[in-house]
Motif scaffolding. Sequence first.
Motif, PDB file in Angstrom:
ATOM      1  N   UNK A   1      19.606   4.835  -1.823  1.00  0.00           N
ATOM      2  CA  UNK A   1      18.491   4.568  -2.721  1.00  0.00           C
ATOM      3  C   UNK A   1      18.673   5.426  -3.964  1.00  0.00           C
ATOM      4  N   UNK A   2      18.657   4.791  -5.143  1.00  0.00           N
ATOM      5  CA  UNK A   2      18.869   5.525  -6.389  1.00  0.00           C
ATOM      6  C   UNK A   2      17.727   5.279  -7.355  1.00  0.00           C
ATOM      7  N   UNK A   3      16.583   4.817  -6.822  1.00  0.00           N
ATOM      8  CA  UNK A   3      15.424   4.557  -7.664  1.00  0.00           C
ATOM      9  C   UNK A   3      14.829   5.831  -8.214  1.00  0.00           C
TER      10      UNK A   3
ATOM     11  N   UNK B   1      17.349  -9.077  -6.073  1.00  0.00           N
ATOM     12  CA  UNK B   1      16.048  -8.684  -6.621  1.00  0.00           C
ATOM     13  C   UNK B   1      14.990  -9.064  -5.585  1.00  0.00           C
ATOM     14  N   UNK B   2      14.275  -8.058  -5.104  1.00  0.00           N
ATOM     15  CA  UNK B   2      13.299  -8.264  -4.032  1.00  0.00           C
ATOM     16  C   UNK B   2      11.920  -7.841  -4.517  1.00  0.00           C
ATOM     17  N   UNK B   3      10.916  -8.655  -4.213  1.00  0.00           N
ATOM     18  CA  UNK B   3       9.550  -8.324  -4.594  1.00  0.00           C
ATOM     19  C   UNK B   3       8.593  -8.635  -3.453  1.00  0.00           C
ATOM     20  N   UNK B   4       7.457  -7.948  -3.439  1.00  0.00           N
ATOM     21  CA  UNK B   4       6.430  -8.238  -2.443  1.00  0.00           C
ATOM     22  C   UNK B   4       5.512  -9.360  -2.912  1.00  0.00           C
TER      23      UNK B   4
ATOM     24  N   UNK C   1      23.998  -4.361  -5.826  1.00  0.00           N
ATOM     25  CA  UNK C   1      22.936  -3.523  -6.381  1.00  0.00           C
ATOM     26  C   UNK C   1      21.584  -4.203  -6.163  1.00  0.00           C
ATOM     27  N   UNK C   2      20.584  -3.370  -5.911  1.00  0.00           N
ATOM     28  CA  UNK C   2      19.282  -3.873  -5.475  1.00  0.00           C
ATOM     29  C   UNK C   2      18.178  -3.388  -6.402  1.00  0.00           C
ATOM     30  N   UNK C   3      17.261  -4.288  -6.699  1.00  0.00           N
ATOM     31  CA  UNK C   3      16.033  -3.941  -7.405  1.00  0.00           C
ATOM     32  C   UNK C   3      14.858  -4.348  -6.533  1.00  0.00           C
ATOM     33  N   UNK C   4      13.890  -3.459  -6.342  1.00  0.00           N
ATOM     34  CA  UNK C   4      12.732  -3.742  -5.501  1.00  0.00           C
ATOM     35  C   UNK C   4      11.459  -3.510  -6.310  1.00  0.00           C
ATOM     36  N   UNK C   5      10.595  -4.503  -6.344  1.00  0.00           N
ATOM     37  CA  UNK C   5       9.351  -4.405  -7.092  1.00  0.00           C
ATOM     38  C   UNK C   5       8.159  -4.569  -6.145  1.00  0.00           C
ATOM     39  N   UNK C   6       7.344  -3.541  -6.080  1.00  0.00           N
ATOM     40  CA  UNK C   6       6.131  -3.589  -5.261  1.00  0.00           C
ATOM     41  C   UNK C   6       5.001  -4.145  -6.123  1.00  0.00           C
ATOM     42  N   UNK C   7       4.755  -5.437  -5.992  1.00  0.00           N
ATOM     43  CA  UNK C   7       3.743  -6.119  -6.786  1.00  0.00           C
ATOM     44  C   UNK C   7       2.654  -6.692  -5.883  1.00  0.00           C
ATOM     45  N   UNK C   8       1.444  -6.827  -6.426  1.00  0.00           N
ATOM     46  CA  UNK C   8       0.370  -7.523  -5.731  1.00  0.00           C
ATOM     47  C   UNK C   8       0.715  -9.002  -5.635  1.00  0.00           C
ATOM     48  N   UNK C   9       0.034  -9.703  -4.733  1.00  0.00           N
ATOM     49  CA  UNK C   9       0.371 -11.102  -4.471  1.00  0.00           C
ATOM     50  C   UNK C   9       0.257 -11.974  -5.708  1.00  0.00           C
TER      51      UNK C   9
ATOM     52  N   UNK D   1       0.817  -1.222   0.000  1.00  0.00           N
ATOM     53  CA  UNK D   1       0.000   0.000   0.000  1.00  0.00           C
ATOM     54  C   UNK D   1       0.848   1.269   0.000  1.00  0.00           C
ATOM     55  N   UNK D   2       2.155   1.131   0.190  1.00  0.00           N
ATOM     56  CA  UNK D   2       3.040   2.293   0.238  1.00  0.00           C
ATOM     57  C   UNK D   2       3.544   2.646  -1.162  1.00  0.00           C
ATOM     58  N   UNK D   3       4.151   3.813  -1.263  1.00  0.00           N
ATOM     59  CA  UNK D   3       4.757   4.242  -2.528  1.00  0.00           C
ATOM     60  C   UNK D   3       5.973   3.359  -2.831  1.00  0.00           C
ATOM     61  N   UNK D   4       6.336   3.204  -4.112  1.00  0.00           N
ATOM     62  CA  UNK D   4       7.506   2.393  -4.462  1.00  0.00           C
ATOM     63  C   UNK D   4       8.769   2.833  -3.734  1.00  0.00           C
ATOM     64  N   UNK D   5       8.919   4.140  -3.527  1.00  0.00           N
ATOM     65  CA  UNK D   5      10.106   4.647  -2.845  1.00  0.00           C
ATOM     66  C   UNK D   5      10.213   4.113  -1.417  1.00  0.00           C
ATOM     67  N   UNK D   6       9.066   3.918  -0.787  1.00  0.00           N
ATOM     68  CA  UNK D   6       9.063   3.392   0.580  1.00  0.00           C
ATOM     69  C   UNK D   6       9.620   1.977   0.602  1.00  0.00           C
ATOM     70  N   UNK D   7       9.191   1.152  -0.353  1.00  0.00           N
ATOM     71  CA  UNK D   7       9.704  -0.223  -0.425  1.00  0.00           C
ATOM     72  C   UNK D   7      11.197  -0.221  -0.703  1.00  0.00           C
TER      73      UNK D   7
END
Length: 301
Positions: free
Chosen positions: A186-188, A244-247, A210-218, A158-164
């Motif tokens: 954070x360089x997103x 690589x991290x995802x929700x 280096x990190x990639x974070x994706x805020x995705x629905x289940x 529910x948060x903004x991508x920057x928060x994740x």
Amino acid sequence: MPVWSGFLTPVLEVLMDEQVWRKRDLHSAVEDHVGLTTEQRAEKLPSGQRRADNRIGWALSGLYRAKLVDRPARATFVITDAGRSLLAEHPDGITEKILKTLPEYQDYAPARTASSSNITPDPYVVAREENDPLEQIEGGVGRLHAEVAADLLDRLRCQAPEFLEQSVLDVLVAMGYGGTEGRAARIGGSGDGGVDGVIDQDPLGLERIYVQAKRYAADNTVGRPEIQAFVGALHGVGAARGVFITTSSFTSGAREYAQNIGTRVILIDGQRLADLMIRYGVAVQTRQTFTVVEVDEDYFE
């Protein structure tokens, strides 16, 4: 006093006025609705928390997980259309068994696997009498942590991508990465080149992750194309490893690709991310600590 599931129906019945209730007022109204005596209201757990508050809290947690109630703001609750409908369908009362049949309740906390978590695989199984006391304690802690993990994922989505992006860096720093100074950036954003963050792997900063974070629905899984794009971004910055991290979760094709390429890429799905947040104390706080003792045999020798 009713067990926690015995408060499911009373909570919904109080919320049927369609008003937004503050948590404290709702608890009091439910106690009045059930008809708890003064003695029952005064009962406390060993931790000092009121027993009624604990059981009503569990009921609210289950109802929220099943999307029968909603939280429009912090510490407030309101009934949903689904909650009104379920209450009408079960005039004799809603049980835990009924709650567990709802798809929303089942989907809220993804099933755990032994390879992705060190928490009890099936934390929702009620402790049985044949389990010894320690097993019952561990099962209870597992259930509590599973509820928190599900809540963490729900809030992150529910948060903004920057928060994740910042949250995953906080987790990695808590795990010991970032060097002696815990350096992470954070360089997103637009023009990030497919990389959301960078963190030192060693104290001198000679190696970076280096990190990639994706805020995705289940239900929105990460596939092989996304991992390939991330690997390309790593090559663009001359990096040999990344996370690589995802929700949500990864497809089998994505995991197979990550395992067979020369670039070292670690995949962390939503369930593992929530487990790491709990294990390393990110976005959670200790509610209570229990000490379990046993007889010291050496004392008697």
